[in-house]
Design a protein around this motif. Structure first.
Motif, PDB file in Angstrom:
ATOM      1  N   GLU A 109       0.823  -1.210   0.000  1.00 32.13           N
ATOM      2  CA  GLU A 109       0.000   0.000   0.000  1.00 32.13           C
ATOM      3  C   GLU A 109       0.853   1.255   0.000  1.00 32.13           C
ATOM      4  O   GLU A 109       0.577   2.233  -0.708  1.00 32.13           O
ATOM      5  CB  GLU A 109      -0.931  -0.006   1.233  1.00 32.13           C
ATOM      6  CG  GLU A 109      -1.986  -1.084   1.222  1.00 32.13           C
ATOM      7  CD  GLU A 109      -2.964  -0.922   0.055  1.00 32.13           C
ATOM      8  OE1 GLU A 109      -3.186   0.249  -0.362  1.00 32.13           O
ATOM      9  OE2 GLU A 109      -3.471  -1.938  -0.440  1.00 32.13           O
ATOM     10  N   ALA A 110       1.908   1.208   0.807  1.00 37.40           N
ATOM     11  CA  ALA A 110       2.810   2.367   0.842  1.00 37.40           C
ATOM     12  C   ALA A 110       3.483   2.567  -0.515  1.00 37.40           C
ATOM     13  O   ALA A 110       3.659   3.704  -0.984  1.00 37.40           O
ATOM     14  CB  ALA A 110       3.852   2.180   1.938  1.00 37.40           C
ATOM     15  N   LEU A 111       3.851   1.434  -1.164  1.00 38.83           N
ATOM     16  CA  LEU A 111       4.468   1.544  -2.484  1.00 38.83           C
ATOM     17  C   LEU A 111       3.499   2.133  -3.510  1.00 38.83           C
ATOM     18  O   LEU A 111       3.861   2.990  -4.323  1.00 38.83           O
ATOM     19  CB  LEU A 111       4.950   0.164  -2.955  1.00 38.83           C
ATOM     20  CG  LEU A 111       6.224  -0.362  -2.307  1.00 38.83           C
ATOM     21  CD1 LEU A 111       6.495  -1.776  -2.804  1.00 38.83           C
ATOM     22  CD2 LEU A 111       7.419   0.536  -2.647  1.00 38.83           C
ATOM     23  N   LYS A 112       2.225   1.711  -3.450  1.00 43.18           N
ATOM     24  CA  LYS A 112       1.238   2.251  -4.374  1.00 43.18           C
ATOM     25  C   LYS A 112       1.068   3.747  -4.171  1.00 43.18           C
ATOM     26  O   LYS A 112       1.007   4.530  -5.127  1.00 43.18           O
ATOM     27  CB  LYS A 112      -0.095   1.539  -4.187  1.00 43.18           C
ATOM     28  CG  LYS A 112      -0.131   0.115  -4.698  1.00 43.18           C
ATOM     29  CD  LYS A 112      -1.508  -0.498  -4.478  1.00 43.18           C
ATOM     30  CE  LYS A 112      -1.541  -1.947  -4.977  1.00 43.18           C
ATOM     31  NZ  LYS A 112      -2.870  -2.556  -4.754  1.00 43.18           N
ATOM     32  N   GLY A 170       1.989   6.496  -6.819  1.00 46.66           N
ATOM     33  CA  GLY A 170       0.897   7.345  -7.273  1.00 46.66           C
ATOM     34  C   GLY A 170       1.276   8.812  -7.224  1.00 46.66           C
ATOM     35  O   GLY A 170       0.981   9.586  -8.143  1.00 46.66           O
ATOM     36  N   LYS A 171       1.936   9.215  -6.107  1.00 42.71           N
ATOM     37  CA  LYS A 171       2.396  10.593  -6.003  1.00 42.71           C
ATOM     38  C   LYS A 171       3.413  10.917  -7.100  1.00 42.71           C
ATOM     39  O   LYS A 171       3.404  12.006  -7.682  1.00 42.71           O
ATOM     40  CB  LYS A 171       3.023  10.822  -4.636  1.00 42.71           C
ATOM     41  CG  LYS A 171       2.026  10.850  -3.486  1.00 42.71           C
ATOM     42  CD  LYS A 171       2.722  11.102  -2.164  1.00 42.71           C
ATOM     43  CE  LYS A 171       1.733  11.127  -1.002  1.00 42.71           C
ATOM     44  NZ  LYS A 171       2.408  11.364   0.297  1.00 42.71           N
ATOM     45  N   LYS A 172       4.323   9.963  -7.390  1.00 46.77           N
ATOM     46  CA  LYS A 172       5.312  10.188  -8.434  1.00 46.77           C
ATOM     47  C   LYS A 172       4.658  10.365  -9.797  1.00 46.77           C
ATOM     48  O   LYS A 172       5.061  11.207 -10.598  1.00 46.77           O
ATOM     49  CB  LYS A 172       6.308   9.013  -8.483  1.00 46.77           C
ATOM     50  CG  LYS A 172       7.251   8.957  -7.303  1.00 46.77           C
ATOM     51  CD  LYS A 172       8.217  10.137  -7.346  1.00 46.77           C
ATOM     52  CE  LYS A 172       9.216  10.043  -6.212  1.00 46.77           C
ATOM     53  NZ  LYS A 172      10.124  11.236  -6.204  1.00 46.77           N
ATOM     54  N   VAL A 173       3.590   9.581 -10.049  1.00 45.96           N
ATOM     55  CA  VAL A 173       2.879   9.701 -11.329  1.00 45.96           C
ATOM     56  C   VAL A 173       2.227  11.069 -11.452  1.00 45.96           C
ATOM     57  O   VAL A 173       2.280  11.718 -12.507  1.00 45.96           O
ATOM     58  CB  VAL A 173       1.845   8.564 -11.467  1.00 45.96           C
ATOM     59  CG1 VAL A 173       0.946   8.820 -12.661  1.00 45.96           C
ATOM     60  CG2 VAL A 173       2.539   7.224 -11.602  1.00 45.96           C
ATOM     61  N   GLU A 177       2.902  14.006 -14.182  1.00 48.14           N
ATOM     62  CA  GLU A 177       1.866  14.592 -15.023  1.00 48.14           C
ATOM     63  C   GLU A 177       1.927  16.115 -14.966  1.00 48.14           C
ATOM     64  O   GLU A 177       1.771  16.802 -15.979  1.00 48.14           O
ATOM     65  CB  GLU A 177       0.486  14.095 -14.561  1.00 48.14           C
ATOM     66  CG  GLU A 177       0.191  12.649 -14.890  1.00 48.14           C
ATOM     67  CD  GLU A 177       0.049  12.412 -16.381  1.00 48.14           C
ATOM     68  OE1 GLU A 177      -0.316  13.374 -17.107  1.00 48.14           O
ATOM     69  OE2 GLU A 177       0.306  11.281 -16.819  1.00 48.14           O
ATOM     70  N   GLU A 178       2.135  16.669 -13.758  1.00 46.73           N
ATOM     71  CA  GLU A 178       2.258  18.114 -13.628  1.00 46.73           C
ATOM     72  C   GLU A 178       3.462  18.640 -14.405  1.00 46.73           C
ATOM     73  O   GLU A 178       3.394  19.660 -15.087  1.00 46.73           O
ATOM     74  CB  GLU A 178       2.376  18.499 -12.143  1.00 46.73           C
ATOM     75  CG  GLU A 178       1.108  18.289 -11.320  1.00 46.73           C
ATOM     76  CD  GLU A 178      -0.025  19.212 -11.792  1.00 46.73           C
ATOM     77  OE1 GLU A 178       0.282  20.344 -12.246  1.00 46.73           O
ATOM     78  OE2 GLU A 178      -1.188  18.803 -11.693  1.00 46.73           O
ATOM     79  N   GLU A 179       4.574  17.939 -14.273  1.00 46.64           N
ATOM     80  CA  GLU A 179       5.764  18.349 -15.025  1.00 46.64           C
ATOM     81  C   GLU A 179       5.519  18.264 -16.523  1.00 46.64           C
ATOM     82  O   GLU A 179       5.997  19.105 -17.301  1.00 46.64           O
ATOM     83  CB  GLU A 179       6.954  17.469 -14.634  1.00 46.64           C
ATOM     84  CG  GLU A 179       7.456  17.712 -13.213  1.00 46.64           C
ATOM     85  CD  GLU A 179       8.618  16.821 -12.865  1.00 46.64           C
ATOM     86  OE1 GLU A 179       9.041  16.026 -13.749  1.00 46.64           O
ATOM     87  OE2 GLU A 179       9.121  16.897 -11.726  1.00 46.64           O
TER      88      GLU A 179
END
Length: 268
Positions: free
Chosen positions: A110-113, A117-120, A124-126
């Protein structure tokens, strides 16, 4: 199994021979130095075996590594690992140093997801920021490409004119080169003709010298022949004169003898 045992026996013999060669002296031309060979291990080696002949393949890899004194990590094919596990147990039974076992480490999925998810989202913002910055740049690139096309056309026309001028110069130089080649050929022909004429002149001179020598010989022979002819004529003339004198002398003697006979007859 016989092949597996034979493989280990073969490399065991090589290991003993290798130990016997340790610190073997190396001959050097200098007596003040001593040198010897020392073979050392390369520490840990990783061994990977396929699914076919798993135990024999493992023996082919494990035996030479152990003979060289290396620690080994064996990674067999996951569907054919039972015999390799038995090989590890046998190694323990014969007294080889034990190795370490790989243990699974617990992972919080769950922590990995959440982390990924935050990295994705950040990516996307970048991506949006880069897209906003890239659009005006692409527009400028298009404008530049149009201007560049016009400049390229002009540059192409100028280059075309320069190329034509260069081609004309090349043709002119080619013609000059051909003329030079022709002149060189004519010069070479003139040299060859001069050489031939010089050779003919030398030949004529040699013939002249030979003819002069031959004329001298002929003249000397003619002079000798003429002298011999004159001598023969002179001798013949002298002979004819002498005969005439003798003939006249004989006539006078006969006449004198007749006169004396007549005179004697008158006196008697």
């Amino acid at each position: 199994m016989d092949d597996v045992a034979g493989c280990f026996e073969f490399y065991a013999d090589l290991a003993e021979k290798l130990d016997g060669k340790q610190k073997a002296p190396v001959s050097l031309p200098m007596e003040t130095f001593k040198s010897y060979v020392l073979k050392e291990t390369i520490d840990v080696v990783g061994l990977i075996t396929p699914w076919n002949y798993p135990l024999l393949m493992a023996a082919w890899k494990v035996a030479p590594a152990l003979a060289a004194g290396c620690a080994t990590i064996l990674k067999p094919f996951e569907l054919a690992s039972v015999t390799c596990l038995e090989l590890a147990d046998i190694c323990k039974e014969v007294g080889l140093p034990p190795g370490s076992e790989m243990k699974h480490i617990g992972i919080d999925t769950e922590a990995l997801k959440e982390h990924f998810g935050k990295k994705v989202m950040e990516l996307e913002e970048e991506k949006k920021i880069v897209q906003q910055e890239s659009d005006p740049l692409l527009h400028e690139v298009k404008n530049l490409s149009v201007n560049i096309d016009g400049l390229a056309q002009k540059s192409q026309d100028v280059r075309g004119q320069k190329m034509k001028a260069l081609e004309a110069q090349i043709l002119d130089l080619k013609k000059k080169q051909e003329n030079q080649v022709q002149l060189l050929k004519q010069k070479e022909k003139s040299k060859e003709t001069a050489k031939k004429l010089q050779a003919e002149i030398q030949y004529i001179k040699a013939q002249k010298v030979q003819l002069q020598h031959k004329m001298k010989q002929e003249a000397e022979q003619f002079r000798q022949w003429k002298a011999s002819q004159e001598k023969e004529l002179l001798q013949a003339a002298v002979a004819r004169s002498f005969c005439k004198v003798i003939y006249i002398y004989d006539q006078d003697i006969h006449a004198l003898a007749s006169y004396l006979i007549k005179l004697h007859a008158k006196c008697s």
